[in-house]
Design a protein around this motif. Structure first.
Motif, PDB file in Angstrom:
ATOM      1  N   GLY A 144       0.799  -1.223   0.000  1.00 14.85           N
ATOM      2  CA  GLY A 144       0.000   0.000   0.000  1.00 14.85           C
ATOM      3  C   GLY A 144       0.828   1.268   0.000  1.00 14.85           C
ATOM      4  N   GLY A 145       0.342   2.274  -0.700  1.00 13.69           N
ATOM      5  CA  GLY A 145       0.994   3.572  -0.669  1.00 13.69           C
ATOM      6  C   GLY A 145       0.709   4.330   0.614  1.00 13.69           C
ATOM      7  N   ARG A 146      -0.450   4.057   1.221  1.00 15.64           N
ATOM      8  CA  ARG A 146      -0.874   4.734   2.437  1.00 15.64           C
ATOM      9  C   ARG A 146      -1.518   3.717   3.368  1.00 15.64           C
ATOM     10  N   ALA A 197       1.690   3.977  10.510  1.00 14.70           N
ATOM     11  CA  ALA A 197       0.308   4.330  10.143  1.00 14.70           C
ATOM     12  C   ALA A 197       0.250   5.781   9.693  1.00 14.70           C
ATOM     13  N   ASP A 198      -0.184   5.989   8.449  1.00 10.86           N
ATOM     14  CA  ASP A 198      -0.439   7.350   7.980  1.00 10.86           C
ATOM     15  C   ASP A 198      -1.655   7.925   8.677  1.00 10.86           C
ATOM     16  N   ARG A 230       2.982   9.903  17.443  1.00  8.63           N
ATOM     17  CA  ARG A 230       3.659   8.854  16.687  1.00  8.63           C
ATOM     18  C   ARG A 230       2.985   8.434  15.385  1.00  8.63           C
ATOM     19  N   VAL A 231       1.687   8.695  15.197  1.00  7.32           N
ATOM     20  CA  VAL A 231       1.050   8.348  13.923  1.00  7.32           C
ATOM     21  C   VAL A 231       0.917   9.603  13.069  1.00  7.32           C
ATOM     22  N   GLY A 232       0.743   9.385  11.762  1.00  7.61           N
ATOM     23  CA  GLY A 232       0.617  10.542  10.878  1.00  7.61           C
ATOM     24  C   GLY A 232      -0.574  11.410  11.236  1.00  7.61           C
ATOM     25  N   GLU A 233      -1.733  10.784  11.409  1.00  2.00           N
ATOM     26  CA  GLU A 233      -2.963  11.498  11.761  1.00  2.00           C
ATOM     27  C   GLU A 233      -3.840  10.598  12.627  1.00  2.00           C
TER      28      GLU A 233
END
Length: 265
Positions: A202-204, A228-229, A248-251
């Motif tokens: 996966g890209g995201r 995780a994005d 720690r996570v993107g969003e």
């Protein structure tokens, strides 16, 4: 105090001390013994606590404990539905997505009905079945091969090889547990390698995990928290966990669970 508010008080106390007693809750909440026991029944059916004589305790399992699909499918169901609804809003028409196996992604699959022109890759027989029954001609469902597990996931070298040849826009990953130290984990060693291959395709990466998954650690790590994005969870997630995850996570996306008024008998 509404039933949902009482139940949040009960869960907060269990998170803080590990256990609650019926007679203590009767005094604290100002309700009858029967009302407290009914609240405990509701929370136990959702997999949020374990009932014991005179009260309840937190749900603590071993790193290899894995309840069957049917048992897990009814745990924290309102939270899973809220998480799924928010996560579905991240998908755009014409996207190629991957879905891991599990009861959260199985719930999530039902929220894809109104998104046109999707290609869905999954190693979950249950997820593929949901999408097949939707009968959409503008949707392509790719079910990986592999050895079937008791939870109806397809795993092993055939599934891994299939996933390694694919390039997906987004992957939606359901997990058994998540923690500060162990990341996103599973109690099933066979499924872990396949999940890792799906993540790499996966890209995201979007992780779907209701608040009951926090602090639960399976035997094998699928991915670190930072990978995780987006992490979609629900409003029951404790404040300390939110602080860790925001760093720690993107969003971090918090889904609201619709309040359901329950009249006291």
């Amino acid at each position: 105090m509404l039933a949902r508010q009482r139940q949040e008080v009960i869960l907060d106390e269990i998170r803080r001390t590990g256990a609650v007693q019926v007679h203590t809750l009767v005094t604290r909440l100002g309700v009858s013994d029967m009302t407290v026991r009914r609240d405990l029944d509701v929370l136990a059916k959702r997999g949020l606590l374990e009932k014991v004589h005179g009260g309840a305790t937190s749900v603590i399992g071993r790193s290899t404990d894995e309840p069957g699909f049917e048992a897990k499918s009814v745990r924290a169901l309102p939270e899973k539905e809220a998480v799924s609804a928010r996560a579905a809003g991240l998908i755009r028409p014409g996207t190629a997505i991957g879905l891991s196996a599990g009861t959260t992604t199985w719930t999530f699959a039902r929220f894809l009905a109104d998104i046109p022109d999707l290609t869905v890759v999954t190693n979950s027989i249950r997820v593929a079945d949901v999408l097949r029954h939707a009968g959409r001609s503008d949707r392509t469902v790719v079910l990986t091969g592999g050895v079937r597990t008791p939870s109806d996931a397809l795993v092993g070298p055939v599934a891994v090889q299939s996933l390694r040849s694919l390039h997906l826009d987004m992957v939606f990953l359901g997990v058994h547990g998540m923690s500060d130290s162990a990341g996103y984990t599973t109690p099933n060693l066979d499924e872990c390698e396949t999940d890792r291959a799906l993540v790499e395709a996966g890209g995201r990466l979007v992780v779907l995990a209701d608040h009951t998954k926090w602090g639960v650690v399976g035997i094998s790590t699928i991915a670190d928290l930072e990978e995780a994005d987006v992490l979609v969870t629900d409003e029951g997630l404790p404040d300390d966990a939110r602080e860790v995850l925001r760093e720690r996570v993107g969003e971090l996306v918090i889904a609201s669970v619709p309040a359901v008024a329950e009249a006291d008998q």
